[in-house]
Write a protein that holds these residues in place. Sequence first.
Motif, PDB file in Angstrom:
ATOM      1  N   MET A   1     -17.411  13.112  -6.066  1.00 48.09           N
ATOM      2  CA  MET A   1     -16.503  14.224  -5.969  1.00 48.09           C
ATOM      3  C   MET A   1     -16.104  14.402  -4.520  1.00 48.09           C
ATOM      4  N   ASN A   2     -14.839  14.680  -4.313  1.00 44.44           N
ATOM      5  CA  ASN A   2     -14.327  14.971  -2.973  1.00 44.44           C
ATOM      6  C   ASN A   2     -14.197  16.468  -2.798  1.00 44.44           C
ATOM      7  N   GLU A   3     -14.586  16.947  -1.635  1.00 46.08           N
ATOM      8  CA  GLU A   3     -14.447  18.358  -1.308  1.00 46.08           C
ATOM      9  C   GLU A   3     -13.780  18.447   0.052  1.00 46.08           C
ATOM     10  N   GLN A   4     -12.702  19.224   0.150  1.00 47.48           N
ATOM     11  CA  GLN A   4     -11.973  19.342   1.401  1.00 47.48           C
ATOM     12  C   GLN A   4     -12.255  20.698   2.050  1.00 47.48           C
ATOM     13  N   SER A   5     -12.105  20.764   3.370  1.00 48.91           N
ATOM     14  CA  SER A   5     -12.411  21.992   4.103  1.00 48.91           C
ATOM     15  C   SER A   5     -11.443  23.131   3.780  1.00 48.91           C
ATOM     16  N   ASP A   6     -10.257  22.820   3.227  1.00 47.70           N
ATOM     17  CA  ASP A   6      -9.280  23.873   2.906  1.00 47.70           C
ATOM     18  C   ASP A   6      -9.520  24.511   1.531  1.00 47.70           C
ATOM     19  N   GLY A   7     -10.619  24.133   0.834  1.00 51.62           N
ATOM     20  CA  GLY A   7     -10.960  24.758  -0.439  1.00 51.62           C
ATOM     21  C   GLY A   7     -10.657  23.929  -1.668  1.00 51.62           C
ATOM     22  N   GLN A  10     -12.238  17.826  -5.813  1.00 49.45           N
ATOM     23  CA  GLN A  10     -11.950  16.918  -6.927  1.00 49.45           C
ATOM     24  C   GLN A  10     -13.186  16.875  -7.815  1.00 49.45           C
ATOM     25  N   PHE A  11     -12.983  16.895  -9.128  1.00 46.55           N
ATOM     26  CA  PHE A  11     -14.111  16.866 -10.046  1.00 46.55           C
ATOM     27  C   PHE A  11     -13.801  15.928 -11.210  1.00 46.55           C
ATOM     28  N   ARG A  12     -14.864  15.467 -11.843  1.00 37.86           N
ATOM     29  CA  ARG A  12     -14.723  14.598 -13.012  1.00 37.86           C
ATOM     30  C   ARG A  12     -14.766  15.461 -14.260  1.00 37.86           C
ATOM     31  N   TYR A  13     -13.730  15.349 -15.094  1.00 40.37           N
ATOM     32  CA  TYR A  13     -13.670  16.122 -16.338  1.00 40.37           C
ATOM     33  C   TYR A  13     -13.833  15.243 -17.565  1.00 40.37           C
ATOM     34  N   GLY A  14     -13.802  13.945 -17.389  1.00 39.33           N
ATOM     35  CA  GLY A  14     -13.930  13.030 -18.520  1.00 39.33           C
ATOM     36  C   GLY A  14     -14.250  11.636 -18.042  1.00 39.33           C
ATOM     37  N   LEU A  15     -14.495  10.771 -19.005  1.00 40.21           N
ATOM     38  CA  LEU A  15     -14.798   9.379 -18.686  1.00 40.21           C
ATOM     39  C   LEU A  15     -13.529   8.643 -18.289  1.00 40.21           C
ATOM     40  N   PRO A  16     -13.614   7.717 -17.346  1.00 44.79           N
ATOM     41  CA  PRO A  16     -12.436   6.929 -16.979  1.00 44.79           C
ATOM     42  C   PRO A  16     -11.984   6.055 -18.152  1.00 44.79           C
ATOM     43  N   TYR A  42     -23.521  19.378  -7.966  1.00 44.99           N
ATOM     44  CA  TYR A  42     -23.479  17.929  -7.803  1.00 44.99           C
ATOM     45  C   TYR A  42     -24.542  17.261  -8.668  1.00 44.99           C
ATOM     46  N   TRP A  43     -24.188  16.103  -9.247  1.00 41.94           N
ATOM     47  CA  TRP A  43     -25.143  15.356 -10.066  1.00 41.94           C
ATOM     48  C   TRP A  43     -26.387  15.012  -9.265  1.00 41.94           C
ATOM     49  N   LYS A  44     -26.193  14.629  -8.000  1.00 44.27           N
ATOM     50  CA  LYS A  44     -27.357  14.224  -7.201  1.00 44.27           C
ATOM     51  C   LYS A  44     -28.368  15.356  -7.072  1.00 44.27           C
ATOM     52  N   ASP A  45     -27.890  16.612  -7.105  1.00 45.61           N
ATOM     53  CA  ASP A  45     -28.811  17.746  -7.051  1.00 45.61           C
ATOM     54  C   ASP A  45     -29.513  17.964  -8.387  1.00 45.61           C
ATOM     55  N   TRP A 133     -35.283   0.252  -8.108  1.00 44.53           N
ATOM     56  CA  TRP A 133     -34.031   0.922  -7.747  1.00 44.53           C
ATOM     57  C   TRP A 133     -32.940   0.610  -8.755  1.00 44.53           C
ATOM     58  N   ILE A 134     -32.138   1.624  -9.093  1.00 44.72           N
ATOM     59  CA  ILE A 134     -30.956   1.439  -9.934  1.00 44.72           C
ATOM     60  C   ILE A 134     -29.766   2.078  -9.224  1.00 44.72           C
ATOM     61  N   GLN A 135     -28.577   1.572  -9.508  1.00 47.60           N
ATOM     62  CA  GLN A 135     -27.380   2.244  -9.035  1.00 47.60           C
ATOM     63  C   GLN A 135     -27.088   3.348 -10.036  1.00 47.60           C
ATOM     64  N   TRP A 136     -27.088   4.589  -9.585  1.00 38.75           N
ATOM     65  CA  TRP A 136     -26.964   5.722 -10.501  1.00 38.75           C
ATOM     66  C   TRP A 136     -25.557   6.312 -10.502  1.00 38.75           C
ATOM     67  N   TRP A 137     -24.706   5.929  -9.556  1.00 39.03           N
ATOM     68  CA  TRP A 137     -23.370   6.523  -9.426  1.00 39.03           C
ATOM     69  C   TRP A 137     -22.417   5.492  -8.829  1.00 39.03           C
ATOM     70  N   THR A 138     -21.158   5.472  -9.322  1.00 41.49           N
ATOM     71  CA  THR A 138     -20.105   4.666  -8.712  1.00 41.49           C
ATOM     72  C   THR A 138     -18.850   5.534  -8.585  1.00 41.49           C
ATOM     73  N   PRO A 139     -17.997   5.274  -7.588  1.00 39.94           N
ATOM     74  CA  PRO A 139     -16.768   6.062  -7.457  1.00 39.94           C
ATOM     75  C   PRO A 139     -15.849   5.917  -8.666  1.00 39.94           C
ATOM     76  N   GLU A 140     -15.858   4.761  -9.309  1.00 38.15           N
ATOM     77  CA  GLU A 140     -14.977   4.511 -10.449  1.00 38.15           C
ATOM     78  C   GLU A 140     -15.440   5.215 -11.717  1.00 38.15           C
ATOM     79  N   GLN A 141     -16.746   5.279 -11.948  1.00 34.93           N
ATOM     80  CA  GLN A 141     -17.271   5.796 -13.205  1.00 34.93           C
ATOM     81  C   GLN A 141     -18.031   7.111 -13.073  1.00 34.93           C
ATOM     82  N   GLY A 142     -18.307   7.538 -11.861  1.00 35.68           N
ATOM     83  CA  GLY A 142     -19.130   8.727 -11.692  1.00 35.68           C
ATOM     84  C   GLY A 142     -20.583   8.395 -11.970  1.00 35.68           C
ATOM     85  N   THR A 143     -21.309   9.354 -12.539  1.00 38.43           N
ATOM     86  CA  THR A 143     -22.719   9.110 -12.817  1.00 38.43           C
ATOM     87  C   THR A 143     -22.883   8.105 -13.960  1.00 38.43           C
TER      88      THR A 143
END
Length: 152
Positions: A1-7, A10-16, A42-45, A133-143
Motif C-alpha cells: 500500500m502506498n501512503e502519501q504525506s498529503d493524505g 492506496q489500498f487493495r480492495y480485491g484480487l488482481p 497494514y497486513w504486516k502488523d 523463510w517465505i515471501q509473504w507479500w508482492t507488489p503485484e498480488q499483495g499478501t
Amino acid sequence: MNEQSDGWFQFRYGLPTLSHRGVAWAYTSHLRLGDRPLRIQYWKDIFQPSDVNQRNNRGWLQFRDHAPSSDQRLRRESTPTSEVSFPTDGTFLEGDYGIEPIEIQGNWMRVRISIPQDYCKTHSEPIEFHEGWIQWWTPEQGTLLYYHPRGC
C-alpha cells in the motif's frame, strides 16, 4: 500500500485480475464518512509474531489458494535464490498445515510450518515442524497469506 504525506493512500480492495490490479486510492477523510470508525491497518502488523510465551497465533496462517504464480517454497534465507528447505507447493497446499510467523523483514517472513496444523489441535497424530523463510507479500498480488477468521 502506498501512503502519501498529503493524505491520499492506496489500498487493495480485491484480487488482481487481467483487467484490473485490485487497488484504488482514497483520502484519509474518507475514513470518517460513515457511522463506523475506520482506520488503515497494514497486513504486516496483523501478521506480526505474537508473544512467544502466549503463542497466540501459532499455526493460524495459510497460503492464499489464488496466488499460484507466487513462489511458495520454504527457503533457508530471505532471498528468492536461497536454497529450498521444504517445498510448500503442489499437494502440500491441499493438506492440513499451519504457518506461524516468527519474524518479518520486508517482503519476507521467517515462519514455522506445522503439519498437520497445530492451531486448535484436537487430533493425537505427531506434528512435523519446518522452519525457514517465505515471501509473504508482492507488489503485484499483495499478501500471499490469509487466516481463517472462524476460529476453532
